[in-house]
Design an enzyme around this catalytic site. Sequence first.
Site, PDB file in Angstrom:
ATOM      1  N   TYR A 115      -1.513  -0.829  10.231  1.00 58.70           N
ATOM      2  CA  TYR A 115      -1.457  -1.074   8.863  1.00 58.70           C
ATOM      3  C   TYR A 115      -0.226  -0.284   8.350  1.00 58.70           C
ATOM      4  O   TYR A 115       0.320  -1.102   7.142  1.00 58.70           O
ATOM      5  CB  TYR A 115      -2.830  -0.262   8.353  1.00 58.70           C
ATOM      6  CG  TYR A 115      -3.079  -0.687   6.898  1.00 58.70           C
ATOM      7  CD1 TYR A 115      -3.873  -1.834   6.518  1.00 58.70           C
ATOM      8  CD2 TYR A 115      -2.924   0.318   5.855  1.00 58.70           C
ATOM      9  CE1 TYR A 115      -3.757  -2.047   5.412  1.00 58.70           C
ATOM     10  CE2 TYR A 115      -3.540   0.024   4.230  1.00 58.70           C
ATOM     11  CZ  TYR A 115      -4.019  -1.282   4.004  1.00 58.70           C
ATOM     12  OH  TYR A 115      -4.041  -1.409   2.971  1.00 58.70           O
ATOM     13  N   SER A 161       0.809  -1.206  -0.037  1.00 54.52           N
ATOM     14  CA  SER A 161       0.007  -0.004  -0.035  1.00 54.52           C
ATOM     15  C   SER A 161       0.810   1.076   0.025  1.00 54.52           C
ATOM     16  O   SER A 161       1.981   1.020   0.449  1.00 54.52           O
ATOM     17  CB  SER A 161      -0.878   0.177   1.169  1.00 54.52           C
ATOM     18  OG  SER A 161      -1.472   1.336   1.563  1.00 54.52           O
TER      19      SER A 161
HETATM   20  N1  LIG Z   1      -8.753  -0.862  -1.074  1.00 58.69           N
HETATM   21  C1  LIG Z   1      -7.771  -0.173  -1.030  1.00 58.69           C
HETATM   22  O1  LIG Z   1      -7.741   1.054  -1.327  1.00 58.69           O
HETATM   23  C2  LIG Z   1      -6.283  -0.695  -0.920  1.00 58.69           C
HETATM   24  C3  LIG Z   1      -5.168   0.161  -1.063  1.00 58.69           C
HETATM   25  C4  LIG Z   1      -4.026  -0.273  -0.754  1.00 58.69           C
HETATM   26  C5  LIG Z   1      -3.703  -1.693  -0.294  1.00 58.69           C
HETATM   27  N2  LIG Z   1      -4.725  -2.504  -0.313  1.00 58.69           N
HETATM   28  C6  LIG Z   1      -4.585  -3.778  -0.215  1.00 58.69           C
HETATM   29  O2  LIG Z   1      -5.014  -4.737  -1.035  1.00 58.69           O
HETATM   30  C7  LIG Z   1      -5.628  -5.918  -0.389  1.00 58.69           C
HETATM   31  C8  LIG Z   1      -6.820  -6.338  -0.694  1.00 58.69           C
HETATM   32  O3  LIG Z   1      -7.574  -5.191  -0.285  1.00 58.69           O
HETATM   33  P1  LIG Z   1      -9.166  -5.081  -0.713  1.00 58.69           P
HETATM   34  O4  LIG Z   1      -9.426  -3.572  -0.694  1.00 58.69           O
HETATM   35  O5  LIG Z   1      -9.435  -5.722  -1.878  1.00 58.69           O
HETATM   36  O6  LIG Z   1      -9.920  -5.472   0.592  1.00 58.69           O
HETATM   37  P2  LIG Z   1     -11.373  -6.145   0.939  1.00 58.69           P
HETATM   38  O7  LIG Z   1     -12.334  -5.891  -0.148  1.00 58.69           O
HETATM   39  O8  LIG Z   1     -11.772  -6.268   2.316  1.00 58.69           O
HETATM   40  O9  LIG Z   1     -10.847  -7.621   0.821  1.00 58.69           O
HETATM   41  C9  LIG Z   1      -9.984  -8.439   1.454  1.00 58.69           C
HETATM   42  C10 LIG Z   1      -9.756  -9.801   1.129  1.00 58.69           C
HETATM   43  O10 LIG Z   1      -8.749 -10.413   2.097  1.00 58.69           O
HETATM   44  C11 LIG Z   1      -9.189 -11.691   2.379  1.00 58.69           C
HETATM   45  N3  LIG Z   1      -8.800 -11.881   3.830  1.00 58.69           N
HETATM   46  C12 LIG Z   1      -9.016 -10.950   4.849  1.00 58.69           C
HETATM   47  N4  LIG Z   1      -8.440 -11.655   5.943  1.00 58.69           N
HETATM   48  C13 LIG Z   1      -8.032 -12.575   5.690  1.00 58.69           C
HETATM   49  C14 LIG Z   1      -7.221 -13.534   6.363  1.00 58.69           C
HETATM   50  N5  LIG Z   1      -7.146 -13.639   7.758  1.00 58.69           N
HETATM   51  N6  LIG Z   1      -7.026 -14.902   5.549  1.00 58.69           N
HETATM   52  C15 LIG Z   1      -7.364 -14.946   4.340  1.00 58.69           C
HETATM   53  N7  LIG Z   1      -8.011 -13.853   3.737  1.00 58.69           N
HETATM   54  C16 LIG Z   1      -8.228 -12.867   4.261  1.00 58.69           C
HETATM   55  C17 LIG Z   1     -10.793 -11.565   2.219  1.00 58.69           C
HETATM   56  O11 LIG Z   1     -11.187 -12.923   2.042  1.00 58.69           O
HETATM   57  P3  LIG Z   1     -12.405 -13.506   2.924  1.00 58.69           P
HETATM   58  O12 LIG Z   1     -12.950 -12.650   3.662  1.00 58.69           O
HETATM   59  O13 LIG Z   1     -13.462 -14.054   1.700  1.00 58.69           O
HETATM   60  O14 LIG Z   1     -11.647 -14.745   3.681  1.00 58.69           O
HETATM   61  C18 LIG Z   1     -10.810 -10.904   1.016  1.00 58.69           C
HETATM   62  O15 LIG Z   1     -11.124 -11.558  -0.180  1.00 58.69           O
HETATM   63  C19 LIG Z   1      -5.054  -5.764   1.000  1.00 58.69           C
HETATM   64  O16 LIG Z   1      -3.950  -6.436   1.401  1.00 58.69           O
HETATM   65  C20 LIG Z   1      -5.148  -4.286   1.099  1.00 58.69           C
HETATM   66  O17 LIG Z   1      -4.500  -3.869   2.169  1.00 58.69           O
HETATM   67  C21 LIG Z   1      -6.125  -1.755  -0.504  1.00 58.69           C
END
Ligand SMILES: NC(=O)c1ccc[n+]([C@@H]2O[C@H](COP(=O)([O-])OP(=O)(O)OC[C@H]3O[C@@H](n4cnc5c(N)ncnc54)[C@H](OP(=O)(O)O)[C@@H]3O)[C@@H](O)[C@H]2O)c1
Length: 249
Positions: free
Chosen positions: A154, A141
Amino acid sequence: MSISFRLDGKVALVTGASRGLGAGIAEALKEAGAIVVGTSRDPESANRVAKRLQSLPVVMDVTDIPSVRAGVDRTASEFGRLDILVNNAGVNIPQGVFDVDEQSWDSVMDTNLKGAFFAAQAAARHMVDCGESGRIINIASQAGVVGIEERSAYGASKGGMVALTRVLAIELAQHQITVNAVAPTFVATELTRSTLEDPTWRQRVLSRIPLGNVGEVEDVAAATVYLASSAAALVTGHTLLVDGGWTAW
Ligand SMILES: NC(=O)c1ccc[n+]([C@@H]2O[C@H](COP(=O)([O-])OP(=O)(O)OC[C@H]3O[C@@H](n4cnc5c(N)ncnc54)[C@H](OP(=O)(O)O)[C@@H]3O)[C@@H](O)[C@H]2O)c1
């Protein structure tokens, strides 16, 4: 000249592919030709992911290291190889500095950093056995590169991921495994819903992005496909910011 972003014949594992960025990344890798396995903690959701990707349902909680190893091993044994790991599973628990409690801190670190390391370790073992080039891509991130309010744990976890990316890149280079990170700005997903629905926060976010808009899932998926492809063969240890210029200020 022959430049290809295709991934035909490759086997990829994407952690946390049930929604958001992980779902988009898995779909993009599949469109590029890879066989893609996507994980979820929930068995029903893992089945839905497998149906969508026409592959294998893998239930994995990245905070449970035996389940990480089992999911990685199952993918490699089912398809006879593992070429690409995308460490995408992640959580954020936004809290001000005086509100951070130990449980939240551990949850964020265990999911975002510890889980990613042990998934990389398990995947790299198969990539070495395979004897061909491997790819590990960590979804970090911009919060791992610059400070963002209410993101102590985070930011620390994602900064750790950036550092981990460099160490793994150096150690695994001898096996022709590249290790890179993608560091997105805010993208509208479940993870950022409460932040982006808050008008003050949304304005704060947009005012820091020179290109003037938050990211799309496709922006992150495109960067991941590039790093997974042979086009990025000489790129390793790098963190690719997909941030609309946030960190260019
Ligand atoms: N959205 C943003 O703005 C953003 C920006 C920078 C970086 N990121 C990074 O991108 C990644 C995905 O984010 P997102 O925005 O797509 O989040 P999201 O919509 O909340 O999805 C998170 C995913 O992670 C899985 N997950 C959560 N805890 C877990 C665990 N303990 N074990 C296995 N799977 C787990 C969930 O799967 P289940 O609930 O189905 O198990 C879900 O598929 C993250 O690493 C986040 O930090 C996101």
